[in-house]
Design a protein around this motif. Structure first.
Motif, PDB file in Angstrom:
ATOM      1  N   ALA A 266      -8.772   0.851  -2.131  1.00 52.23           N
ATOM      2  CA  ALA A 266      -7.514   1.303  -2.727  1.00 52.23           C
ATOM      3  C   ALA A 266      -7.778   2.136  -3.975  1.00 52.23           C
ATOM      4  CB  ALA A 266      -6.634   0.096  -3.069  1.00 52.23           C
ATOM      5  N   VAL A 267      -8.772   1.736  -4.768  1.00 50.11           N
ATOM      6  CA  VAL A 267      -9.134   2.512  -5.963  1.00 50.11           C
ATOM      7  C   VAL A 267      -9.592   3.906  -5.561  1.00 50.11           C
ATOM      8  CG1 VAL A 267     -10.707   2.671  -7.930  1.00 50.11           C
ATOM      9  CG2 VAL A 267      -9.742   0.455  -7.286  1.00 50.11           C
ATOM     10  N   ALA A 268     -10.456   3.977  -4.548  1.00 44.01           N
ATOM     11  CA  ALA A 268     -10.947   5.270  -4.067  1.00 44.01           C
ATOM     12  C   ALA A 268      -9.798   6.136  -3.564  1.00 44.01           C
ATOM     13  CB  ALA A 268     -11.984   5.061  -2.958  1.00 44.01           C
ATOM     14  N   LEU A 269      -8.807   5.518  -2.936  1.00 41.27           N
ATOM     15  CA  LEU A 269      -7.648   6.265  -2.428  1.00 41.27           C
ATOM     16  C   LEU A 269      -6.849   6.874  -3.577  1.00 41.27           C
ATOM     17  CD1 LEU A 269      -5.858   7.083  -0.042  1.00 41.27           C
ATOM     18  CD2 LEU A 269      -4.662   4.887  -0.290  1.00 41.27           C
ATOM     19  N   VAL A 270      -6.633   6.111  -4.641  1.00 40.77           N
ATOM     20  CA  VAL A 270      -5.900   6.634  -5.799  1.00 40.77           C
ATOM     21  C   VAL A 270      -6.678   7.771  -6.458  1.00 40.77           C
ATOM     22  CG1 VAL A 270      -4.961   6.093  -8.083  1.00 40.77           C
ATOM     23  CG2 VAL A 270      -4.703   4.458  -6.211  1.00 40.77           C
TER      24      VAL A 270
ATOM     25  N   MET B 245       0.831  -1.217   0.000  1.00 46.04           N
ATOM     26  CA  MET B 245       0.000   0.000   0.000  1.00 46.04           C
ATOM     27  C   MET B 245       0.863   1.263   0.000  1.00 46.04           C
ATOM     28  SD  MET B 245      -3.067   1.226  -0.083  1.00 46.04           S
ATOM     29  CE  MET B 245      -4.215  -0.037   0.442  1.00 46.04           C
ATOM     30  N   ASN B 246       2.030   1.188   0.691  1.00 44.79           N
ATOM     31  CA  ASN B 246       2.918   2.356   0.728  1.00 44.79           C
ATOM     32  C   ASN B 246       3.414   2.724  -0.662  1.00 44.79           C
ATOM     33  OD1 ASN B 246       2.701   2.675   3.496  1.00 44.79           O
ATOM     34  ND2 ASN B 246       4.490   1.414   3.948  1.00 44.79           N
ATOM     35  N   ALA B 247       3.739   1.697  -1.457  1.00 40.82           N
ATOM     36  CA  ALA B 247       4.204   1.959  -2.822  1.00 40.82           C
ATOM     37  C   ALA B 247       3.090   2.557  -3.665  1.00 40.82           C
ATOM     38  CB  ALA B 247       4.705   0.659  -3.461  1.00 40.82           C
ATOM     39  N   LEU B 248       1.876   2.110  -3.438  1.00 40.71           N
ATOM     40  CA  LEU B 248       0.717   2.637  -4.169  1.00 40.71           C
ATOM     41  C   LEU B 248       0.517   4.117  -3.870  1.00 40.71           C
ATOM     42  CD1 LEU B 248      -1.794   1.899  -5.962  1.00 40.71           C
ATOM     43  CD2 LEU B 248      -3.032   1.562  -3.827  1.00 40.71           C
ATOM     44  N   ILE B 249       0.587   4.473  -2.601  1.00 39.36           N
ATOM     45  CA  ILE B 249       0.401   5.864  -2.183  1.00 39.36           C
ATOM     46  C   ILE B 249       1.544   6.738  -2.699  1.00 39.36           C
ATOM     47  CG2 ILE B 249       0.309   7.425  -0.201  1.00 39.36           C
ATOM     48  CD1 ILE B 249      -1.075   5.169   1.347  1.00 39.36           C
ATOM     49  N   THR B 250       2.787   6.259  -2.529  1.00 38.56           N
ATOM     50  CA  THR B 250       3.949   7.033  -2.956  1.00 38.56           C
ATOM     51  C   THR B 250       3.947   7.266  -4.464  1.00 38.56           C
ATOM     52  OG1 THR B 250       5.279   6.126  -1.140  1.00 38.56           O
ATOM     53  CG2 THR B 250       6.473   7.109  -3.003  1.00 38.56           C
ATOM     54  N   GLY B 251       3.667   6.213  -5.223  1.00 38.93           N
ATOM     55  CA  GLY B 251       3.644   6.346  -6.674  1.00 38.93           C
ATOM     56  C   GLY B 251       2.540   7.263  -7.155  1.00 38.93           C
TER      57      GLY B 251
END
Length: 208
Positions: A149-153, A1-7
């Protein structure tokens, strides 16, 4: 999840800062003698048109990520970094060929329309029909992790991109445009390429 947020944060900020997302608005606003309030209004409308179309495409892409996770979890862990790497190499080729794919707004064409409402419609339509593709790799990853996760992106991309555009047009309005942005415009594909390749390398070692 950290990589998803950072990217997602990195690519969203990059898109907000590149001149093609804000410099045409400053230029047209100056030509048309828009007030600061008008410039901000146009930026919000145009920015939302751009982020909404990108998000809608991303939601469709996330469905593919969900299917991938259901059947090929191990493959999904490799597919995302490979996709980022492929996109990075593609943008590198565009830079070598001197093609500027981020020129969402044709400033000369838009200037031919003089009324404020017509200009707003032209700008909004141009940006809506030019969604950014780089962030879609993270929508694919988010789809494999679930709709939260989709909503977060979606949230990260919309907030960071729109906020960044507002900051840049404000700075441009107050004189940043006097600085020669040609180098940035000429090399934005290279910058995007190096960012994507860097994220791909990072994500080979950090699990999404």
């Amino acid at each position: 999840m950290n990589a998803l947020i950072t990217g997602s944060l990195t690519l969203s900020l990059l898109h907000a800062l590149i001149p093609s997302h804000w410099l045409p608005l400053v230029t047209i606003g100056q030509t048309e003698r828009w007030s600061y309030r008008q410039l901000i209004f146009v930026t919000v409308v145009v920015g939302l048109a751009h982020t909404i179309s990108t998000s809608l495409l991303g939601i469709l892409v996330s469905l593919a990520g969900w299917q991938l996770a259901e059947n090929y979890h191990d493959l999904s862990e490799r597919a995302i970094p490979l996709l980022l790497l492929a996109l990075g190499l593609w943008y590198l080729m565009q830079h070598i060929q001197h093609r500027h794919l981020h020129n969402h707004i044709d400033t000369k064409a838009v200037r031919q329309t003089r009324s404020f409402s017509a200009l707003l419609l032209s700008l909004g339509l141009a940006m809506f029909l030019s969604p950014c593709l780089e962030i879609e790799a993270y929508f694919l990853s988010a789809g494999a992790q679930g709709w939260q996760a989709v909503a977060l992106v979606v949230l990260i991309y919309n907030v960071i991109t729109l906020s960044g555009m507002l900051v840049m047009v404000t700075l441009g309005r107050h004189g940043l445009r006097r600085v020669n942005a040609h180098w940035f415009e000429h090399n934005e594909n290279l910058i995007t390429s190096l960012t994507l390749i860097g994220l791909a390398i990072l994500n080979f070692y950090i699990e999404f």
